[in-house]
Design a protein around this motif. Structure first.
Motif, PDB file in Angstrom:
ATOM      1  N   ASP A 207      -1.398  -6.527  -8.647  1.00  0.00           N
ATOM      2  CA  ASP A 207      -1.288  -5.890  -9.637  1.00  0.00           C
ATOM      3  C   ASP A 207      -2.222  -4.655  -9.739  1.00  0.00           C
ATOM      4  O   ASP A 207      -3.205  -4.713  -9.071  1.00  0.00           O
ATOM      5  N   LEU A 208      -1.411  -3.458 -10.185  1.00  0.00           N
ATOM      6  CA  LEU A 208      -2.217  -2.104  -9.944  1.00  0.00           C
ATOM      7  C   LEU A 208      -3.339  -2.121 -10.747  1.00  0.00           C
ATOM      8  O   LEU A 208      -4.510  -1.151 -10.688  1.00  0.00           O
ATOM      9  N   ASN A 209      -3.476  -2.742 -11.830  1.00  0.00           N
ATOM     10  CA  ASN A 209      -4.891  -2.518 -12.780  1.00  0.00           C
ATOM     11  C   ASN A 209      -5.839  -3.486 -12.613  1.00  0.00           C
ATOM     12  O   ASN A 209      -6.815  -3.565 -12.748  1.00  0.00           O
ATOM     13  N   THR A 210      -5.368  -5.037 -12.358  1.00  0.00           N
ATOM     14  CA  THR A 210      -6.390  -5.969 -12.336  1.00  0.00           C
ATOM     15  C   THR A 210      -6.676  -6.322 -10.727  1.00  0.00           C
ATOM     16  O   THR A 210      -7.681  -6.953 -10.416  1.00  0.00           O
ATOM     17  N   TYR A 211      -5.774  -5.767  -9.904  1.00  0.00           N
ATOM     18  CA  TYR A 211      -6.083  -5.718  -8.272  1.00  0.00           C
ATOM     19  C   TYR A 211      -5.778  -7.152  -7.942  1.00  0.00           C
ATOM     20  O   TYR A 211      -6.236  -7.528  -6.718  1.00  0.00           O
ATOM     21  N   GLU A 212      -5.201  -8.106  -8.840  1.00  0.00           N
ATOM     22  CA  GLU A 212      -4.786  -9.507  -8.131  1.00  0.00           C
ATOM     23  C   GLU A 212      -3.680  -9.322  -7.350  1.00  0.00           C
ATOM     24  O   GLU A 212      -2.630  -8.812  -7.575  1.00  0.00           O
ATOM     25  N   ILE A 213      -3.844 -10.231  -6.503  1.00  0.00           N
ATOM     26  CA  ILE A 213      -2.605 -10.574  -5.389  1.00  0.00           C
ATOM     27  C   ILE A 213      -1.524 -11.195  -6.201  1.00  0.00           C
ATOM     28  O   ILE A 213      -1.768 -12.407  -6.714  1.00  0.00           O
ATOM     29  N   LYS A 214      -0.248 -10.956  -6.471  1.00  0.00           N
ATOM     30  CA  LYS A 214       0.847 -11.282  -6.905  1.00  0.00           C
ATOM     31  C   LYS A 214       1.799 -12.446  -5.942  1.00  0.00           C
ATOM     32  O   LYS A 214       1.851 -13.378  -6.158  1.00  0.00           O
ATOM     33  N   GLU A 215       1.658 -11.830  -4.667  1.00  0.00           N
ATOM     34  CA  GLU A 215       2.388 -12.532  -3.401  1.00  0.00           C
ATOM     35  C   GLU A 215       2.200 -11.810  -2.314  1.00  0.00           C
ATOM     36  O   GLU A 215       2.152 -10.484  -2.312  1.00  0.00           O
ATOM     37  N   THR A 216       2.343 -12.507  -1.407  1.00  0.00           N
ATOM     38  CA  THR A 216       2.451 -12.127   0.114  1.00  0.00           C
ATOM     39  C   THR A 216       3.606 -12.616   0.627  1.00  0.00           C
ATOM     40  O   THR A 216       4.189 -13.883   0.501  1.00  0.00           O
TER      41      THR A 216
ATOM     42  N   MET B 168       1.686  -2.408  -6.853  1.00  0.00           N
ATOM     43  CA  MET B 168       1.270  -1.919  -5.549  1.00  0.00           C
ATOM     44  C   MET B 168       1.411  -2.636  -4.355  1.00  0.00           C
ATOM     45  O   MET B 168       1.238  -3.953  -4.460  1.00  0.00           O
ATOM     46  N   MET B 169       1.955  -2.559  -3.300  1.00  0.00           N
ATOM     47  CA  MET B 169       2.359  -3.026  -2.256  1.00  0.00           C
ATOM     48  C   MET B 169       1.659  -2.539  -1.044  1.00  0.00           C
ATOM     49  O   MET B 169       1.457  -1.378  -0.704  1.00  0.00           O
ATOM     50  N   VAL B 170       1.013  -3.270   0.081  1.00  0.00           N
ATOM     51  CA  VAL B 170       0.533  -2.787   1.372  1.00  0.00           C
ATOM     52  C   VAL B 170       0.927  -3.695   2.295  1.00  0.00           C
ATOM     53  O   VAL B 170       1.608  -4.771   2.271  1.00  0.00           O
ATOM     54  N   SER B 171       1.339  -3.094   3.429  1.00  0.00           N
ATOM     55  CA  SER B 171       1.956  -3.763   4.644  1.00  0.00           C
ATOM     56  C   SER B 171       0.691  -4.404   5.527  1.00  0.00           C
ATOM     57  O   SER B 171      -0.460  -3.999   5.480  1.00  0.00           O
ATOM     58  N   SER B 172       0.944  -5.198   6.263  1.00  0.00           N
ATOM     59  CA  SER B 172      -0.170  -5.933   7.194  1.00  0.00           C
ATOM     60  C   SER B 172       0.663  -5.722   8.719  1.00  0.00           C
ATOM     61  O   SER B 172       1.509  -6.059   9.146  1.00  0.00           O
ATOM     62  N   THR B 173      -0.290  -4.731   9.375  1.00  0.00           N
ATOM     63  CA  THR B 173       0.366  -4.086  10.657  1.00  0.00           C
ATOM     64  C   THR B 173      -0.442  -4.783  11.967  1.00  0.00           C
ATOM     65  O   THR B 173       0.355  -5.684  12.612  1.00  0.00           O
ATOM     66  N   ILE B 174      -1.419  -4.273  12.195  1.00  0.00           N
ATOM     67  CA  ILE B 174      -1.999  -4.528  13.474  1.00  0.00           C
ATOM     68  C   ILE B 174      -3.663  -4.288  13.606  1.00  0.00           C
ATOM     69  O   ILE B 174      -3.787  -3.643  12.882  1.00  0.00           O
ATOM     70  N   HIS B 175      -4.300  -5.163  14.347  1.00  0.00           N
ATOM     71  CA  HIS B 175      -5.559  -4.980  14.369  1.00  0.00           C
ATOM     72  C   HIS B 175      -6.039  -3.409  15.001  1.00  0.00           C
ATOM     73  O   HIS B 175      -4.974  -2.901  15.900  1.00  0.00           O
ATOM     74  N   PRO B 176      -6.882  -2.627  14.619  1.00  0.00           N
ATOM     75  CA  PRO B 176      -7.170  -1.436  14.849  1.00  0.00           C
ATOM     76  C   PRO B 176      -7.141  -1.453  16.754  1.00  0.00           C
ATOM     77  O   PRO B 176      -7.029  -0.109  17.177  1.00  0.00           O
ATOM     78  N   ASP B 177      -7.587  -2.366  17.308  1.00  0.00           N
ATOM     79  CA  ASP B 177      -7.861  -2.199  18.825  1.00  0.00           C
ATOM     80  C   ASP B 177      -6.665  -2.424  19.492  1.00  0.00           C
ATOM     81  O   ASP B 177      -6.459  -2.769  20.679  1.00  0.00           O
ATOM     82  N   LEU B 178      -5.443  -3.169  18.761  1.00  0.00           N
ATOM     83  CA  LEU B 178      -4.110  -3.121  19.112  1.00  0.00           C
ATOM     84  C   LEU B 178      -3.831  -4.461  19.832  1.00  0.00           C
ATOM     85  O   LEU B 178      -2.744  -4.623  20.390  1.00  0.00           O
ATOM     86  N   THR B 179      -4.875  -5.387  19.964  1.00  0.00           N
ATOM     87  CA  THR B 179      -4.874  -6.471  20.702  1.00  0.00           C
ATOM     88  C   THR B 179      -5.306  -7.707  19.987  1.00  0.00           C
ATOM     89  O   THR B 179      -4.733  -8.791  20.223  1.00  0.00           O
ATOM     90  N   THR B 180      -6.140  -7.626  19.126  1.00  0.00           N
ATOM     91  CA  THR B 180      -6.865  -8.692  18.472  1.00  0.00           C
ATOM     92  C   THR B 180      -6.119  -9.682  17.558  1.00  0.00           C
ATOM     93  O   THR B 180      -6.103 -10.783  17.590  1.00  0.00           O
ATOM     94  N   GLY B 181      -4.959  -9.028  16.958  1.00  0.00           N
ATOM     95  CA  GLY B 181      -4.102  -9.604  16.061  1.00  0.00           C
ATOM     96  C   GLY B 181      -3.161  -8.560  15.324  1.00  0.00           C
ATOM     97  O   GLY B 181      -3.033  -7.495  15.528  1.00  0.00           O
ATOM     98  N   MET B 182      -2.069  -9.197  14.831  1.00  0.00           N
ATOM     99  CA  MET B 182      -0.492  -8.647  14.310  1.00  0.00           C
ATOM    100  C   MET B 182      -0.665  -9.322  13.123  1.00  0.00           C
ATOM    101  O   MET B 182      -0.548 -10.330  13.127  1.00  0.00           O
TER     102      MET B 182
END
Length: 407
Positions: free
Chosen positions: A217-226, A195-209
């Motif tokens: 891993d889809l089953n253990t939910y362990e992060i494999k890489e960023t 499973m892969m997710v993106s890192s976009t922007i803070h909901p207020d559009l200003t605090t962070g991007m």
């Protein structure tokens, strides 16, 4: 993404009254050119969902036939079907963040909206994308997480009863090399268990991007890489959508960058069982394009990508990845965003493009463009801003998903 989280009305208002209610979406009935749209009100009225006719050849083109109000400030954001297309959901930036939507039919077999049932998302806020798996789960990205300045989470739900099973969190403060922050896009390859997710922007559009995508891993939910999906660590490109190609398609990961305006690619590595580094495959600035948003694939290996600025849909051939061949450019309106594919009454193959991104200036036309895919001619435009005082937020078919592959 959301500028502010307003309170939601406690009761879901049913605008159209009917005599029956169930989970079915009536695939045998003739409403192929009727579509569901999420919308926000421009008049301080409740936001909601509507049924609209989008065939320019139909006498009721552009007419709304059914509406379901969700509440002031709910801001419904993305419409999804489950695996069997017998349940429909909308995520939301406010309100309860996730709703199961019940539909029915009128006496003519046309789709109508009945009610919406809020789903408990626990501490997770600002709902974005959904992905349903074959094993009875669905995953949802929450760009706001629990509300912190560098937050974000993934909710894991039981598809049978909509119960939250687990919240996946991985703060950047804990591990700056493997983290989840401001997740928006999500894609899953079940065969590979990834499973892969993106890192976009803070909901207020200003605090962070953000400028990364994270593989789990889809089953253990362990992060494999960023992965960095940007020209440099300081390039805040805001990856917004990610697509793990699967099945018959070449085994790559694709990502669009909202602020970068580009398309990135990473090949799957069978030895490491991860993806290699992302590289830029298409630079939007070379074509005068910005705000790359949604990706859709048809069953002939064509990739459709929307660019909100200046409002275009580019069609690519992906048969020879990592080479991306541009086939055509379709003219929509500023804010070109989600798409739906169908045939008109006379058999023309068209794409309906929803033109609005968060009501941001110059990205908020508030229209839906109907474009002939073969001739590239715009056949019609529905101006929801001026006709109804609303802006479309997303679009989906009333017979099930109106695309071959999206996330």
């Amino acid at each position: 993404m959301k500028l502010s989280l307003n309170s939601v009305l406690v009761c879901i208002t049913l605008v159209i009254l009917v005599s029956c209610q169930n989970d079915n979406h009536y695939p045998d009935h003739p409403h192929d050119s009727s579509f569901y749209i999420d919308y926000r009100s421009l008049k301080g009225l409740p936001d909601g969902i509507a049924v609209i006719e989008l065939d320019p050849e139909a006498p009721n083109f552009g007419n709304i036939s059914s509406k379901l109000e969700l509440g002031v400030g709910v801001l419904p954001h993305h419409i999804y079907y489950n695996q069997n297309a017998n349940k429909m959901f909308t995520t939301a930036l406010g309100g309860s963040y996730l709703y199961e939507v019940k539909t029915g039919q009128d006496q003519n077999g046309q789709p109508i909206l009945l009610n919406a049932i809020p789903v408990d998302t626990g501490e997770n806020t600002v709902g974005e994308n959904l992905f349903f798996t074959n094993d009875g789960r669905y995953f949802m990205t929450f760009m706001g997480g629990a509300g912190g300045p560098k937050d974000g989470s993934i909710g894991v739900f039981n598809a049978a009863n909509n119960k939250l099973i687990k919240t996946i969190k991985a703060p950047i403060q804990t591990n700056p090399n493997k983290f989840i922050m401001y997740p928006h896009g999500i894609s899953i390859n079940e065969e590979k268990g990834l499973m892969m997710v993106s890192s976009t922007i803070h909901p207020d559009l200003t605090t962070g991007m953000g400028n990364t995508c994270t593989l789990l891993d889809l089953n253990t939910y362990e992060i494999k890489e960023t992965y960095q999906v940007a020209d440099s660590p300081t390039d805040l490109s805001a990856p917004v959508e990610v697509l793990l190609l699967r099945g018959k398609f070449p085994q790559y990961a694709l990502a669009t960058t909202m602020l970068g305006g580009d398309i990135w690619i990473a090949p799957y590595n069978a030895i490491t069982k991860k993806y290699d580094a992302f590289t830029k495959i298409f630079d939007g600035s070379t074509k005068g394009l910005g705000w790359a948003l949604e990706m859709y694939i048809d069953d002939t290996n064509k990739l459709y990508v929307s660019f909100a600025e200046p409002g275009k849909v580019l069609v690519f051939d992906i048969n020879n990845l990592p080479q991306l061949k541009l086939l055509k450019t379709l003219d929509a309106d500023k804010g070109a965003h989600h798409m739906a594919f169908f045939k008109t009454k006379s058999g023309k193959e068209v794409v309906a493009v929803q033109n609005n991104l968060l009501d941001l200036p110059n990205l908020n036309s508030g229209t839906i463009s109907i474009i002939d895919i073969n001739t590239e001619k715009k056949l019609g435009t529905v101006d929801l801003r001026n006709k109804y005082g609303i802006l479309p937020e997303s679009i989906e078919g009333t017979n099930g998903p109106s695309n071959y592959m999206h996330h």
